[in-house]
Scaffold this motif. Structure first.
Motif, PDB file in Angstrom:
ATOM      1  N   LYS A  21       0.821  -1.210   0.000  1.00  0.00           N
ATOM      2  CA  LYS A  21       0.000   0.000   0.000  1.00  0.00           C
ATOM      3  C   LYS A  21       0.856   1.261   0.000  1.00  0.00           C
ATOM      4  CE  LYS A  21      -3.800  -2.104   2.666  1.00  0.00           C
ATOM      5  NZ  LYS A  21      -4.596  -1.969   3.905  1.00  0.00           N
ATOM      6  N   ALA A  22       2.012   1.202   0.632  1.00  0.00           N
ATOM      7  CA  ALA A  22       2.825   2.404   0.811  1.00  0.00           C
ATOM      8  C   ALA A  22       3.146   3.098  -0.502  1.00  0.00           C
ATOM      9  CB  ALA A  22       4.126   2.045   1.537  1.00  0.00           C
ATOM     10  N   ALA A  23       3.333   2.320  -1.567  1.00  0.00           N
ATOM     11  CA  ALA A  23       3.759   2.891  -2.843  1.00  0.00           C
ATOM     12  C   ALA A  23       2.600   3.197  -3.782  1.00  0.00           C
ATOM     13  CB  ALA A  23       4.740   1.940  -3.528  1.00  0.00           C
ATOM     14  N   LEU A  24       1.367   2.964  -3.355  1.00  0.00           N
ATOM     15  CA  LEU A  24       0.236   3.253  -4.233  1.00  0.00           C
ATOM     16  C   LEU A  24       0.194   4.734  -4.596  1.00  0.00           C
ATOM     17  CD1 LEU A  24      -2.624   1.111  -2.615  1.00  0.00           C
ATOM     18  CD2 LEU A  24      -1.517   0.720  -4.823  1.00  0.00           C
ATOM     19  N   GLU A  25      -0.061   5.025  -5.856  1.00  0.00           N
ATOM     20  CA  GLU A  25      -0.096   6.404  -6.339  1.00  0.00           C
ATOM     21  C   GLU A  25      -1.254   7.157  -5.704  1.00  0.00           C
ATOM     22  OE1 GLU A  25      -1.348   9.812  -8.659  1.00  0.00           O
ATOM     23  OE2 GLU A  25      -2.507   7.971  -8.380  1.00  0.00           O
ATOM     24  N   TRP A  26      -0.985   8.416  -5.328  1.00  0.00           N
ATOM     25  CA  TRP A  26      -2.045   9.254  -4.770  1.00  0.00           C
ATOM     26  C   TRP A  26      -1.900  10.678  -5.297  1.00  0.00           C
ATOM     27  CZ3 TRP A  26      -6.409   7.719  -2.816  1.00  0.00           C
ATOM     28  CH2 TRP A  26      -7.282   8.690  -2.281  1.00  0.00           C
ATOM     29  N   HIS A  27      -2.601  10.972  -6.381  1.00  0.00           N
ATOM     30  CA  HIS A  27      -2.624  12.309  -6.973  1.00  0.00           C
ATOM     31  C   HIS A  27      -1.210  12.876  -7.149  1.00  0.00           C
ATOM     32  CE1 HIS A  27      -6.965  12.447  -6.749  1.00  0.00           C
ATOM     33  NE2 HIS A  27      -6.908  12.097  -5.475  1.00  0.00           N
ATOM     34  N   GLY A  28      -0.367  12.085  -7.823  1.00  0.00           N
ATOM     35  CA  GLY A  28       0.979  12.543  -8.110  1.00  0.00           C
ATOM     36  C   GLY A  28       1.992  12.267  -7.026  1.00  0.00           C
ATOM     37  N   SER A  29       1.556  11.691  -5.929  1.00  0.00           N
ATOM     38  CA  SER A  29       2.451  11.322  -4.841  1.00  0.00           C
ATOM     39  C   SER A  29       2.200   9.842  -4.527  1.00  0.00           C
ATOM     40  CB  SER A  29       2.193  12.218  -3.625  1.00  0.00           C
ATOM     41  OG  SER A  29       3.095  11.955  -2.591  1.00  0.00           O
ATOM     42  N   THR A  30       2.423   9.437  -3.299  1.00  0.00           N
ATOM     43  CA  THR A  30       2.123   8.069  -2.865  1.00  0.00           C
ATOM     44  C   THR A  30       1.363   8.124  -1.548  1.00  0.00           C
ATOM     45  OG1 THR A  30       4.171   7.829  -1.588  1.00  0.00           O
ATOM     46  CG2 THR A  30       4.239   7.189  -3.938  1.00  0.00           C
ATOM     47  N   LEU A  31       0.709   7.024  -1.210  1.00  0.00           N
ATOM     48  CA  LEU A  31      -0.020   6.980   0.055  1.00  0.00           C
ATOM     49  C   LEU A  31       0.909   7.217   1.242  1.00  0.00           C
ATOM     50  CD1 LEU A  31      -2.662   4.081  -0.139  1.00  0.00           C
ATOM     51  CD2 LEU A  31      -3.072   6.545  -0.065  1.00  0.00           C
ATOM     52  N   LEU A  32       2.087   6.591   1.214  1.00  0.00           N
ATOM     53  CA  LEU A  32       2.994   6.752   2.344  1.00  0.00           C
ATOM     54  C   LEU A  32       3.506   8.185   2.443  1.00  0.00           C
ATOM     55  CD1 LEU A  32       4.499   5.566   4.723  1.00  0.00           C
ATOM     56  CD2 LEU A  32       6.310   4.854   3.151  1.00  0.00           C
ATOM     57  N   ARG A  33       3.882   8.765   1.304  1.00  0.00           N
ATOM     58  CA  ARG A  33       4.367  10.150   1.328  1.00  0.00           C
ATOM     59  C   ARG A  33       3.287  11.077   1.873  1.00  0.00           C
ATOM     60  NH1 ARG A  33       5.353  14.378   2.456  1.00  0.00           N
ATOM     61  NH2 ARG A  33       6.485  16.053   1.394  1.00  0.00           N
ATOM     62  N   ARG A  34       2.057  10.854   1.475  1.00  0.00           N
ATOM     63  CA  ARG A  34       0.974  11.702   1.962  1.00  0.00           C
ATOM     64  C   ARG A  34       0.782  11.538   3.476  1.00  0.00           C
ATOM     65  NH1 ARG A  34      -2.942  14.893   0.649  1.00  0.00           N
ATOM     66  NH2 ARG A  34      -4.776  15.013   1.985  1.00  0.00           N
ATOM     67  N   THR A  35       0.722  10.298   3.930  1.00  0.00           N
ATOM     68  CA  THR A  35       0.467  10.062   5.355  1.00  0.00           C
ATOM     69  C   THR A  35       1.583  10.641   6.213  1.00  0.00           C
ATOM     70  OG1 THR A  35      -0.720   8.030   4.776  1.00  0.00           O
ATOM     71  CG2 THR A  35      -0.086   8.304   7.074  1.00  0.00           C
ATOM     72  N   VAL A  36       2.826  10.414   5.812  1.00  0.00           N
ATOM     73  CA  VAL A  36       3.956  10.957   6.570  1.00  0.00           C
ATOM     74  C   VAL A  36       3.878  12.478   6.623  1.00  0.00           C
ATOM     75  CG1 VAL A  36       6.460  11.287   6.541  1.00  0.00           C
ATOM     76  CG2 VAL A  36       5.499   9.014   6.180  1.00  0.00           C
ATOM     77  N   GLY A  37       3.562  13.098   5.496  1.00  0.00           N
ATOM     78  CA  GLY A  37       3.494  14.553   5.454  1.00  0.00           C
ATOM     79  C   GLY A  37       2.383  15.122   6.309  1.00  0.00           C
ATOM     80  N   ILE A  38       1.232  14.472   6.305  1.00  0.00           N
ATOM     81  CA  ILE A  38       0.106  14.945   7.123  1.00  0.00           C
ATOM     82  C   ILE A  38       0.443  14.830   8.601  1.00  0.00           C
ATOM     83  CG2 ILE A  38      -2.254  14.407   7.829  1.00  0.00           C
ATOM     84  CD1 ILE A  38      -2.162  15.898   5.203  1.00  0.00           C
ATOM     85  N   VAL A  39       1.018  13.696   9.013  1.00  0.00           N
ATOM     86  CA  VAL A  39       1.379  13.519  10.418  1.00  0.00           C
ATOM     87  C   VAL A  39       2.459  14.523  10.815  1.00  0.00           C
ATOM     88  CG1 VAL A  39       2.393  11.922  12.095  1.00  0.00           C
ATOM     89  CG2 VAL A  39       0.693  11.098  10.459  1.00  0.00           C
ATOM     90  N   ALA A  40       3.431  14.747   9.943  1.00  0.00           N
ATOM     91  CA  ALA A  40       4.510  15.686  10.244  1.00  0.00           C
ATOM     92  C   ALA A  40       3.985  17.093  10.445  1.00  0.00           C
ATOM     93  CB  ALA A  40       5.547  15.667   9.126  1.00  0.00           C
ATOM     94  N   ARG A  41       2.937  17.458   9.710  1.00  0.00           N
ATOM     95  CA  ARG A  41       2.370  18.801   9.857  1.00  0.00           C
ATOM     96  C   ARG A  41       1.732  19.004  11.219  1.00  0.00           C
ATOM     97  NH1 ARG A  41      -1.495  20.293   4.988  1.00  0.00           N
ATOM     98  NH2 ARG A  41      -2.050  21.792   6.622  1.00  0.00           N
ATOM     99  N   ALA A  42       1.262  17.924  11.836  1.00  0.00           N
ATOM    100  CA  ALA A  42       0.526  18.046  13.090  1.00  0.00           C
ATOM    101  C   ALA A  42       1.370  17.746  14.322  1.00  0.00           C
ATOM    102  CB  ALA A  42      -0.688  17.112  13.066  1.00  0.00           C
ATOM    103  N   ALA A  43       2.442  16.981  14.153  1.00  0.00           N
ATOM    104  CA  ALA A  43       3.287  16.616  15.284  1.00  0.00           C
ATOM    105  C   ALA A  43       4.463  17.585  15.387  1.00  0.00           C
ATOM    106  CB  ALA A  43       3.790  15.184  15.126  1.00  0.00           C
ATOM    107  N   GLU A  44       5.021  17.679  16.566  1.00  0.00           N
ATOM    108  CA  GLU A  44       6.116  18.616  16.799  1.00  0.00           C
ATOM    109  C   GLU A  44       7.479  17.998  16.529  1.00  0.00           C
ATOM    110  OE1 GLU A  44       5.656  19.763  20.821  1.00  0.00           O
ATOM    111  OE2 GLU A  44       3.648  20.592  20.556  1.00  0.00           O
ATOM    112  N   GLY A  45       7.562  16.679  16.562  1.00  0.00           N
ATOM    113  CA  GLY A  45       8.850  16.007  16.429  1.00  0.00           C
ATOM    114  C   GLY A  45       8.939  15.178  15.170  1.00  0.00           C
ATOM    115  N   PRO A  46       9.877  14.248  15.129  1.00  0.00           N
ATOM    116  CA  PRO A  46      10.110  13.450  13.920  1.00  0.00           C
ATOM    117  C   PRO A  46       8.982  12.468  13.655  1.00  0.00           C
ATOM    118  CG  PRO A  46      11.425  12.620  15.740  1.00  0.00           C
ATOM    119  CD  PRO A  46      10.807  13.895  16.224  1.00  0.00           C
ATOM    120  N   VAL A  47       8.931  12.006  12.416  1.00  0.00           N
ATOM    121  CA  VAL A  47       8.002  10.951  12.038  1.00  0.00           C
ATOM    122  C   VAL A  47       8.819   9.694  11.747  1.00  0.00           C
ATOM    123  CG1 VAL A  47       6.257  10.163  10.397  1.00  0.00           C
ATOM    124  CG2 VAL A  47       6.326  12.568  11.099  1.00  0.00           C
TER     125      VAL A  47
END
Length: 284
Positions: A21-47
């Motif tokens: 699932k991690a590499a599935l395409e998501w509107h020009g990105s991937t599911l994993l890239r999207r999830t990591v980015g969303i979590v990083a925006r909300a958390a104060e530390g590393p992902v």
């Protein structure tokens, strides 16, 4: 040690999906890239991304910590244990989720993490959303790493066994929606929806991209029509730029909601975001 971080379980090949699932395409990105980015925006530390041993991962933002799941086939508690252990000494709490949550909203992550920030004696903030416990959309104290690892060694692999050993606060739909920002931006709590089959993925991928607002500044604003804010559909900063007639390259900088600066076109957007574009050459 203060603050919060994130743990994303990348997993391996899904038997029902037929691929990772991690590499599935998501509107020009991937599911994993999207999830990591969303979590990083909300958390104060590393992902931290927990992957199956030797699993190939798509490109991830700089600073993402990748750790290998030390044992194959041990389920989510093993991933939780590995992710929390990697954060020991770096954060007090972590939002833990799976990679296949394409509608996860930063407001949801913040809402859940805030429970641990406000309740010192609580170990887990557990959404019970849309009628189900959501252990992979929950916040955990990093100090639970040892207890989770012990359960794995005992082959007690259900998250419920971990919950039996700590203080859990459950958050039902109504409680989650008490956050006015979350209620406005994710009223249906789509944040907890995941994709388990090819049909799930196709249905999710066919949904409209998030509705965001873009505005150009400085030399990028050519005339009054370009200068004013515009509402567009875009899942990434790059897509938002294209929707505004802009090429998002090294000469352009974006600011998400006025404070998060990025030059990464794959940075994910969520409903309600405001993306300000300015010339990087002009000090943006």
């Amino acid at each position: 040690m203060t603050g919060s971080a994130g743990v994303v379980l990348a997993g391996g090949r899904s038997s029902r999906m037929g691929t990772a699932k991690a590499a599935l395409e998501w509107h020009g990105s991937t599911l994993l890239r999207r999830t990591v980015g969303i979590v990083a925006r909300a958390a104060e530390g590393p992902v931290v991304v927990v992957r199956a041993g030797g699993q190939d991962l798509p490109d991830l933002p700089e600073g993402t910590v990748v750790v290998d799941d030390p044992r194959e086939g041990k389920g989510p508690v093993q991933g939780i244990a590995a992710g929390l252990a990697a954060l020991t000494g770096r954060a007090d709490a972590a939002f833990v989720c799976s990679t296949d949550m394409p509608f996860l909203h930063p407001a949801f992550v913040r809402r859940v993490l805030r429970v641990l920030a406000e309740r010192e004696g609580t170990d887990v903030a557990l959404p019970v959303a849309l009628g189900y416990r959501q252990p992979l959309a929950a916040a955990y104290r990093v100090s639970l790493a040892e207890a989770a690892e012990r359960l794995v060694k005992e082959d007690r692999l259900r998250p419920a066994f971990l919950f039996e050993q700590c203080v859990v606060v459950s958050l039902d739909d109504a409680t989650l929606r008490q956050d006015p920002v979350l209620a406005a931006l994710d009223p249906d709590l789509d944040s907890v929806l995941n994709v388990n089959t090819p049909a799930d993925y196709q249905q999710a991928r066919a949904r409209p991209q998030p509705e965001v607002t873009v505005q150009l500044f400085g030399t990028l604003a050519r005339g009054d029509s370009a200068r004013g804010p515009r509402v567009v559909r875009a899942a990434t900063v790059d897509a938002a730029g294209r929707a505004a007639g802009l090429t998002f390259d090294r000469h352009v900088t974006a600011a998400l909601n006025g404070d998060q600066i990025t030059r990464d076109g794959t940075a994910p957007l969520a409903a309600g975001d405001i993306v300000f574009f300015m010339s990087a050459d002009a000090g943006g």
